[in-house]
Design a protein around this motif. Structure first.
Motif, short mmCIF file in Angstrom:
data_model
loop_
_atom_site.label_atom_id
_atom_site.label_comp_id
_atom_site.label_asym_id
_atom_site.label_seq_id
_atom_site.Cartn_x
_atom_site.Cartn_y
_atom_site.Cartn_z
N ARG A 29 -5.27 32.42 -18.07
CA ARG A 29 -3.94 32.55 -17.48
C ARG A 29 -4.10 33.14 -16.08
N ASP A 82 -1.96 34.90 -14.45
CA ASP A 82 -1.28 36.19 -14.27
C ASP A 82 -2.14 37.37 -14.71
N THR A 83 -2.80 37.26 -15.86
CA THR A 83 -3.58 38.38 -16.39
C THR A 83 -5.09 38.18 -16.33
N GLU A 134 -1.72 39.09 -4.06
CA GLU A 134 -1.09 39.24 -5.37
C GLU A 134 -1.64 40.50 -6.03
N VAL A 180 -0.71 41.93 -12.94
CA VAL A 180 0.47 41.73 -13.76
C VAL A 180 0.26 42.38 -15.12
#
Length: 377
Positions: free
Chosen positions: A101, A103-104, A277, A280
């Motif tokens: 993923r 995000d993580t 970024e 998260v």
């Protein structure tokens, strides 16, 4: 130079090592080995914790207890340290890599089921940066397909998923106490066991294939060789070093968390502008501030950023090169499906200095230099 990592040290380590030496019990399973195991059992609720010489060996123990054999397949992310795969390919299994993923940086739980074959024996979720994988989905898949779940929680001690400590959700959990981890014994790890039936077999394998643990508990009058095994027991001197930190675990946790939150506050404006970024943390997950990373636009920008920070006296590093792209990964594994995020995201990620005792002014300086790189003074 601001170092990337400084091994944790509380001040009692040498006193405890001296105690272990004076007790003339410096091999495994001495006073401090037992204290560390009991501390982990109390904090996590695991049925049994066995201290090991490394997280690699803890994972090897889990592979042996799962009876991984030649031709078996084990599903894991490619974005992880080599030990995650080594433990299983040593037994003749094939590592089956699936995408992560973005995000993580954790395994994409929605890609796991499609990778399962009749040869699949286990799933190994890696809790990257101490942030949990989506364990409800993974455990459901494992239950429906009768697979063992071995949590690679090398970075996950004191992190939780929906209130459950990492390492106790699957059948086995593996911690690392390497010098780069939140709590350290130089080289070391721990195996967390959830099924009662696995405990005695784990003790035997860990003790070179003997029932020595039962002998020391007074359950038998002599011990002997009863199964295959190896020497996975750390010295009690190593455990003494670790115990000094476990005693102050919450203090170390808070110190690291303060640095993590400081980074996030200072770098939030850069993230809001779309320059970088930030990590998260999904809802239901609590982390342990194991690392703080940022993501640049691409590999070229990250390379320039790391060089810039080094010129400013800051040692920042990138992390894993995906295993499926490595020579051994190609030999011992295969990537199932499409590599959409694994390589792309790994090439963007840069880890900033993070350790117990990192000063606020150091975090401030690091953030100032990151901002300067992006022209935000």
């Amino acid at each position: 130079m601001i170092r990337f990592n400084v091994p944790p040290y509380t001040g009692k380590e040498m006193d405890y090592i001296k105690q272990a030496v004076e007790a003339q019990k410096i091999c495994g399973d001495g006073e401090f080995t037992k204290k560390c195991g009991e501390w982990i059992e109390k904090r996590t609720g695991t049925k049994k914790c066995l201290l090991t010489t490394s997280c690699t060996h803890a994972t090897e123990l889990a592979a042996l207890l799962t009876d991984i054999k030649e031709g078996d397949e084990v599903i894991m992310p490619s974005y992880t340290f080599v030990s995650t795969a080594d433990a299983f390919v040593l037994r003749g299994a094939k590592a089956v890599f699936v995408d992560i993923r973005p995000d993580t940086m954790n395994i994409d739980e929605t890609k796991i089921e499609a990778a399962i074959t009749e040869r699949t024996r286990a799933i190994v979720p890696v809790h990257y940066a101490g942030v949990s994988c989506e364990m409800d989905t993974i455990m459901d898949i494992a239950k429906r397909h009768n697979l063992t779940v071995i949590e690679d929680a090398a970075q996950g001690i004191l992190s939780t998923y929906k209130g459950k400590p990492l390492g106790v959700i699957g059948d086995f959990g593996c911690f690392s106490f390497h010098e780069t981890k939140n709590y350290s014994m130089g080289e070391g790890g721990a195996l967390l066991i959830q099924r009662e039936k696995d405990i005695e077999e784990a003790e035997i394998i860990r003790e070179k294939g003997t029932n020595r643990s039962r002998f020391f508990r007074g359950q038998i009058d002599k011990y002997t060789w009863v199964n295959f095994g190896s020497s996975y027991l750390p010295s009690d001197m190593n455990a003494a070093y670790l115990y000094a930190q476990l005693e102050l675990a919450d203090e170390i946790f808070e110190d690291r968390m303060n640095s993590w939150e400081h980074y996030r506050r200072e770098l939030a404006p850069l993230a809001e502008k779309g320059e970088i970024e930030l990590p998260v943390i999904p809802e239901g997950c609590s982390h342990n501030a194991h690392m703080f990373y940022i993501k640049a636009k691409d590999l070229e920008e990250r390379t320039a950023l790391l060089a810039f920070l080094k010129e400013k006296g800051i040692l920042s590093v990138f992390h894993y090169i995906p295993l499926h792209s490595a020579p051994a990964g190609k030999k011992f594994g295969r990537f199932h499906g499409e590599d959409i995020y694994t390589t792309r995201e790994s090439e963007r990620l840069a880890r900033l200095p993070m350790y117990y005792g990192l000063k606020s002014e150091q975090v401030e300086y690091i953030c100032e230099q990151v901002k300067a790189f992006y022209g935000m003074g």
